[in-house]
Design a protein around this motif. Structure first.
Motif, mmCIF file in Angstrom:
data_model
loop_
_atom_site.group_PDB
_atom_site.id
_atom_site.type_symbol
_atom_site.label_atom_id
_atom_site.label_comp_id
_atom_site.label_asym_id
_atom_site.label_seq_id
_atom_site.Cartn_x
_atom_site.Cartn_y
_atom_site.Cartn_z
ATOM 1 N N ASN A 74 0.802 -1.225 0.000
ATOM 2 C CA ASN A 74 0.000 0.000 0.000
ATOM 3 C C ASN A 74 0.830 1.268 0.000
ATOM 4 O OD1 ASN A 74 -2.648 1.270 0.128
ATOM 5 N ND2 ASN A 74 -2.087 1.886 2.203
ATOM 6 N N TYR A 75 1.955 1.268 0.697
ATOM 7 C CA TYR A 75 2.690 2.512 0.916
ATOM 8 C C TYR A 75 3.919 2.689 0.035
ATOM 9 C CZ TYR A 75 -0.353 3.190 4.914
ATOM 10 O OH TYR A 75 -1.462 3.368 5.704
ATOM 11 N N ALA A 76 4.294 1.672 -0.721
ATOM 12 C CA ALA A 76 5.454 1.789 -1.612
ATOM 13 C C ALA A 76 4.992 2.147 -3.016
ATOM 14 C CB ALA A 76 6.242 0.486 -1.641
ATOM 15 N N ARG A 77 5.768 2.993 -3.685
ATOM 16 C CA ARG A 77 5.608 3.192 -5.127
ATOM 17 C C ARG A 77 6.506 2.159 -5.798
ATOM 18 N NH1 ARG A 77 7.233 8.458 -7.272
ATOM 19 N NH2 ARG A 77 8.780 8.613 -5.627
ATOM 20 N N GLU A 78 5.949 1.337 -6.619
ATOM 21 C CA GLU A 78 6.729 0.223 -7.151
ATOM 22 C C GLU A 78 7.960 0.721 -7.920
ATOM 23 O OE1 GLU A 78 6.367 -3.896 -9.764
ATOM 24 O OE2 GLU A 78 4.609 -2.618 -9.492
ATOM 25 N N GLY A 79 9.114 0.229 -7.493
ATOM 26 C CA GLY A 79 10.363 0.538 -8.166
ATOM 27 C C GLY A 79 11.015 1.831 -7.744
ATOM 28 N N ILE A 80 10.367 2.598 -6.862
ATOM 29 C CA ILE A 80 10.867 3.930 -6.512
ATOM 30 C C ILE A 80 10.751 4.134 -5.001
ATOM 31 C CG2 ILE A 80 10.617 6.425 -6.865
ATOM 32 C CD1 ILE A 80 9.198 5.798 -9.499
ATOM 33 N N GLY A 81 11.826 4.658 -4.390
ATOM 34 C CA GLY A 81 11.776 5.017 -2.980
ATOM 35 C C GLY A 81 11.655 3.794 -2.083
ATOM 36 N N MET A 82 11.339 4.030 -0.832
ATOM 37 C CA MET A 82 11.075 3.052 0.214
ATOM 38 C C MET A 82 12.280 2.187 0.550
ATOM 39 S SD MET A 82 8.766 2.227 2.411
ATOM 40 C CE MET A 82 7.127 2.649 1.828
ATOM 41 N N PHE A 83 12.769 1.393 -0.395
ATOM 42 C CA PHE A 83 13.943 0.558 -0.152
ATOM 43 C C PHE A 83 14.712 0.373 -1.461
ATOM 44 C CE2 PHE A 83 10.015 -2.105 0.120
ATOM 45 C CZ PHE A 83 10.020 -2.595 -1.163
ATOM 46 N N TRP A 84 15.724 -0.475 -1.417
ATOM 47 C CA TRP A 84 16.591 -0.658 -2.587
ATOM 48 C C TRP A 84 15.935 -1.599 -3.592
ATOM 49 C CZ3 TRP A 84 20.536 -4.908 -3.344
ATOM 50 C CH2 TRP A 84 21.288 -4.695 -4.507
ATOM 51 N N TRP A 85 15.622 -1.060 -4.765
ATOM 52 C CA TRP A 85 15.004 -1.854 -5.822
ATOM 53 C C TRP A 85 16.110 -2.427 -6.717
ATOM 54 C CZ3 TRP A 85 9.750 -2.492 -5.527
ATOM 55 C CH2 TRP A 85 9.073 -1.621 -4.683
ATOM 56 N N GLY A 86 16.893 -3.330 -6.154
ATOM 57 C CA GLY A 86 18.079 -3.814 -6.840
ATOM 58 C C GLY A 86 17.875 -4.987 -7.767
ATOM 59 N N GLY A 87 16.622 -5.422 -7.905
ATOM 60 C CA GLY A 87 16.343 -6.528 -8.813
ATOM 61 C C GLY A 87 15.870 -7.770 -8.091
ATOM 62 N N TYR A 88 15.002 -8.519 -8.745
ATOM 63 C CA TYR A 88 14.479 -9.768 -8.189
ATOM 64 C C TYR A 88 15.623 -10.779 -8.062
ATOM 65 C CZ TYR A 88 11.202 -13.571 -7.301
ATOM 66 O OH TYR A 88 10.509 -14.605 -6.723
ATOM 67 N N GLY A 89 15.729 -11.372 -6.890
ATOM 68 C CA GLY A 89 16.800 -12.311 -6.644
ATOM 69 C C GLY A 89 18.113 -11.668 -6.256
ATOM 70 N N VAL A 90 18.137 -10.342 -6.199
ATOM 71 C CA VAL A 90 19.331 -9.604 -5.769
ATOM 72 C C VAL A 90 19.017 -8.834 -4.487
ATOM 73 C CG1 VAL A 90 21.041 -7.853 -6.392
ATOM 74 C CG2 VAL A 90 20.130 -9.401 -8.148
ATOM 75 N N SER A 91 18.031 -7.992 -4.570
ATOM 76 C CA SER A 91 17.567 -7.240 -3.404
ATOM 77 C C SER A 91 16.486 -8.041 -2.690
ATOM 78 C CB SER A 91 17.000 -5.888 -3.845
ATOM 79 O OG SER A 91 16.187 -5.325 -2.833
ATOM 80 N N THR A 92 16.686 -8.277 -1.404
ATOM 81 C CA THR A 92 15.702 -9.051 -0.646
ATOM 82 C C THR A 92 14.347 -8.369 -0.643
ATOM 83 O OG1 THR A 92 17.440 -9.936 0.779
ATOM 84 C CG2 THR A 92 15.189 -10.057 1.614
ATOM 85 N N GLU A 93 14.328 -7.060 -0.431
ATOM 86 C CA GLU A 93 13.064 -6.343 -0.353
ATOM 87 C C GLU A 93 12.354 -6.312 -1.706
ATOM 88 O OE1 GLU A 93 15.306 -6.007 2.965
ATOM 89 O OE2 GLU A 93 15.984 -5.195 1.045
#
Length: 685
Positions: A74-93
């Motif tokens: 609900n509170y994250a903009r997908e791919g932007i902000g909140m946490f590190w969007w480092g890639g599926y299988g790379v970034s845990t979040e």
């Protein structure tokens, strides 16, 4: 926590190795960088936004992983902000978010079975959980359970034990400043055969033999528990060792603890932030050096989907956490605490020790601000502004900053977006007390606002202060003709001639901004900031400013949100010009990406009204002939449980729904589209 984050962020890996930090800065004893304003950081975003599960779902029961997972979506903009969007299988979040989005529920979304051990045991389970300890004071077991529930959205195994440890340690720190007891309480909440417990014991044993040489202990960690022993980007275990090291060698000193955590390298902002929370609770404000607290100035910025919530006032948030703590403990909250807290409006009472509520001074040569308990209009605290030898015509602004753009920051950390905390039509009030020591005329002041794009200052007229008396000040924020407001306060001016110069103090108390807003947004007076059209937070789609409009081009569901997150009854009017596609809508009472009401042009020759409750559900629809490349004035109103849609002044849809009683406004599309959104008007009812 945020002192630790701000201290550690400039030397965060991978470029900054332990050796490079030592060679460059030696013994760190202060911030290594000055920031205009410190930008958003993932270490603060998670604790702040994921805690909102207590408002959205876990209102009267214990929190579950699924509650926190819904806050993620609900509170994250997908791919932007909140946490590190480092890639599926790379970034845990990032991996956990994609799992959730694709229907894999928590805690499976963060499990070792789903993602493998390397992804599941990274550091994020430890760094996004501090607030669960803060809202469960004196109850380490409950704090650890809540922290584990939150961590399991994205982590498993050792990644979860870090959450349990720190939540328990934070909780215990409310009861004792003894770092040994705090560490013992934290470690009691992790399995005895876990690597987390073993690395902690290794550090504690080394400290027992070498109590004065933390660098030798850091060398031991490198040899036996270093990054080379664990795969992945940023594993929990080496950093857990650093956290235990910093706390035991810091020996209960807040400042020394966050410094050691930073100098140890590895995940510097995470580690210094976590230990900062523990030691901040244990030591209290008196244990925090002014050199660290001062630059924070009681404010943090976030990078979630709500530009309104992204502006955080620390004293107000401290009250909110205390209120939640009473709720979770099943105890009645003191009425004076409840009365001093508001989430919808601004209320700065300066009652908490050292609080400044991020009030700023434009000219530090003439004026300096600090918290005071010497004078107060109400309660025991106020803000004291020293004015130092000012002469006629010399000025300094004393103001609050309710809105930011990219120009206000030194860097791009986690792409925050902002929606102003104040608007036209609202009332500003404050109390001022003059204690003037010298000068042949008393000081004068003028309330003012500043417009964000033009930087024009709109003054309300000068008045004289009265020495030795409290003066009540109140004014209505004027219409800004489509611009946003980025400063609100007073201009302090000296009237004394050169001899003697004006010297003395001004006390500010009971600063409020409240009431119904009524304003417009002229897109011709907006700008692109952090990739968004001010004051919106965009989620999906390509957005730009074109021909005095906000222009959307997208191949998927997209939305943009702005406004007061807690606004309840209001109408939103936007001129919409559809260019392509069959969905062109407005939104009201949006509480994030997954909650709210959307209505507008929908399908060929139709209009519809939807509720978005983790999925769009149609509430009402009817035929309506519309064509491309034509302006339509859409007005969407929420009043009580009634939602109505007008087009060009004619009511076309009306329905009742009581799921969401407040929220942001916005514009949206449910599918591929191109749309111009022109002048926007908001009227709170």
């Amino acid at each position: 926590m945020n002192i630790g984050i701000r201290l550690g962020a400039p030397v965060e890996p991978t470029i900054w190795t332990y050796e490079r930090i030592q060679q460059t800065y030696g013994e760190i004893t202060d911030y290594v960088k000055e920031f205009k304003n410190f930008a958003a950081d993932d270490d603060a975003n998670g604790p702040y936004y994921f805690l909102r599960a207590l408002y959205d779902d876990a209102k009267d029961r214990d929190v579950t992983p699924n509650d926190v997972a819904r806050a993620w979506l609900n509170y994250a903009r997908e791919g932007i902000g909140m946490f590190w969007w480092g890639g599926y299988g790379v970034s845990t979040e990032h991996t956990a978010y994609i799992n959730l989005k694709n229907g894999i529920p928590a805690p499976q979304s963060g499990s070792i079975q789903q993602n493998g051990r390397i992804i599941a045991e990274q550091i994020g389970g430890q760094i996004f959980i501090d607030t669960w300890g803060l809202v469960n004071p004196g109850n380490p077991k409950k704090a650890a359970d809540y922290g584990e529930a939150a961590a399991r959205v994205s982590h498993d195994g050792e990644g979860v034990w870090g959450a349990r440890f720190f939540c328990a340690a934070i909780s215990k720190a409310f009861e004792t400043p003894d770092i040994g007891e705090i560490l013992e309480a934290g470690l009691a909440q992790v399995p005895p055969d876990s690597l987390y417990k073993k690395v902690a014991e290794a550090v504690l044993a080394f400290h027992a033999e070498h109590p004065d040489d933390w660098r030798a202990c850091r060398d031991m960690l490198e040899r036996k528990w270093g990054y080379d022993k664990y795969k992945g980007v940023c594993h929990m275990i080496p950093n857990a060792g650093v956290c235990i090291l910093a706390m035991i060698y810091g020996q209960g000193d807040f400042n020394r603890t966050v410094e050691i955590a930073t100098m140890c390298g590895w995940d510097t902002d995470c580690n210094a932030g976590n230990v900062g929370t523990v030691l901040g609770v244990a030591c209290g404000l008196k244990g925090i050096a002014e050199k660290y607290r001062g630059p924070i100035n009681d404010a943090i910025v976030m990078s979630g989907i709500s530009g309104f919530l992204n502006l955080l006032d620390i004293p107000t948030y401290a009250k909110e956490l205390a209120i939640l703590g009473y709720r979770l403990a099943g105890e009645p909250c003191p009425s004076e605490l409840l009365d001093s807290f508001t989430e919808r409006d601004l209320y700065f009472d300066f009652e908490l020790p050292g609080s400044t509520h991020n009030i700023r001074i434009s000219d530090p040569f003439f004026c300096r601000a600090k918290h005071s308990t010497e004078k107060a209009y109400k309660g025991t605290g106020s803000l004291e502004i020293l004015f130092d030898r000012m002469t006629r015509g010399e000025q300094s602004k004393i103001y609050y900053k309710p809105f930011y753009t990219r120009d206000d920051f030194s860097d791009e950390r986690y792409t925050p977006t902002f929606s102003p905390r104040v608007y036209s039509g609202q009332t500003v009030s404050m109390k001022l007390y003059l204690d003037q020591w010298s000068g042949n005329e008393t000081m004068g002041f003028a309330p003012y606002i500043r417009l964000a794009k033009s930087k024009k200052e709109v003054l309300q007229g000068y008045r004289k202060l009265i020495n030795g008396e409290w003066l009540e000040v109140e004014f209505t924020i004027p219409d800004t003709d489509g611009e946003l407001i980025d400063e609100v306060g007073i201009v302090l001016e000296a009237y004394s001639t050169r001899k003697p110069k004006s010297l003395g103090r001004l006390f500010l108390d009971e600063f409020r901004i409240y009431g119904k807003a009524q304003y417009s947004i002229d897109f011709g007076k907006q700008q692109m900031s952090f990739g968004c059209v001010t004051p919106f937070s965009h989620n999906h789609g390509a957005w730009s400013l074109t021909d005095g409009s906000m222009y959307l081009m997208t191949a998927e569901q997209s939305e943009a949100y702005a406004g007061n997150y807690f606004s309840d009854d209001y109408s939103l009017t936007v001129t919409v010009n559809p260019q392509n596609g069959y969905s062109h809508m407005l939104a009201v009472r949006a509480q994030g990406a997954m909650r709210g009401y959307h209505a507008g042009l929908d399908g060929e020759n139709g209009v519809s009204l939807y509720v978005n409750d983790f999925g769009f559900h149609k509430l009402a629809s009817c035929p309506y002939e519309w064509t491309f490349d034509r302006d339509y004035e859409l007005k969407l109103t929420a009043a009580g449980s009634v939602i109505t849609l007008h087009i060009d002044g004619e009511e076309v849809l009306r329905t009742e729904d009581s799921r969401f009683g407040y929220g942001m406004y916005g514009v949206s599309t449910l599918g591929a589209a191109r749309t111009f959104f022109k002048t926007l008007k908001v009227e709170e009812l």
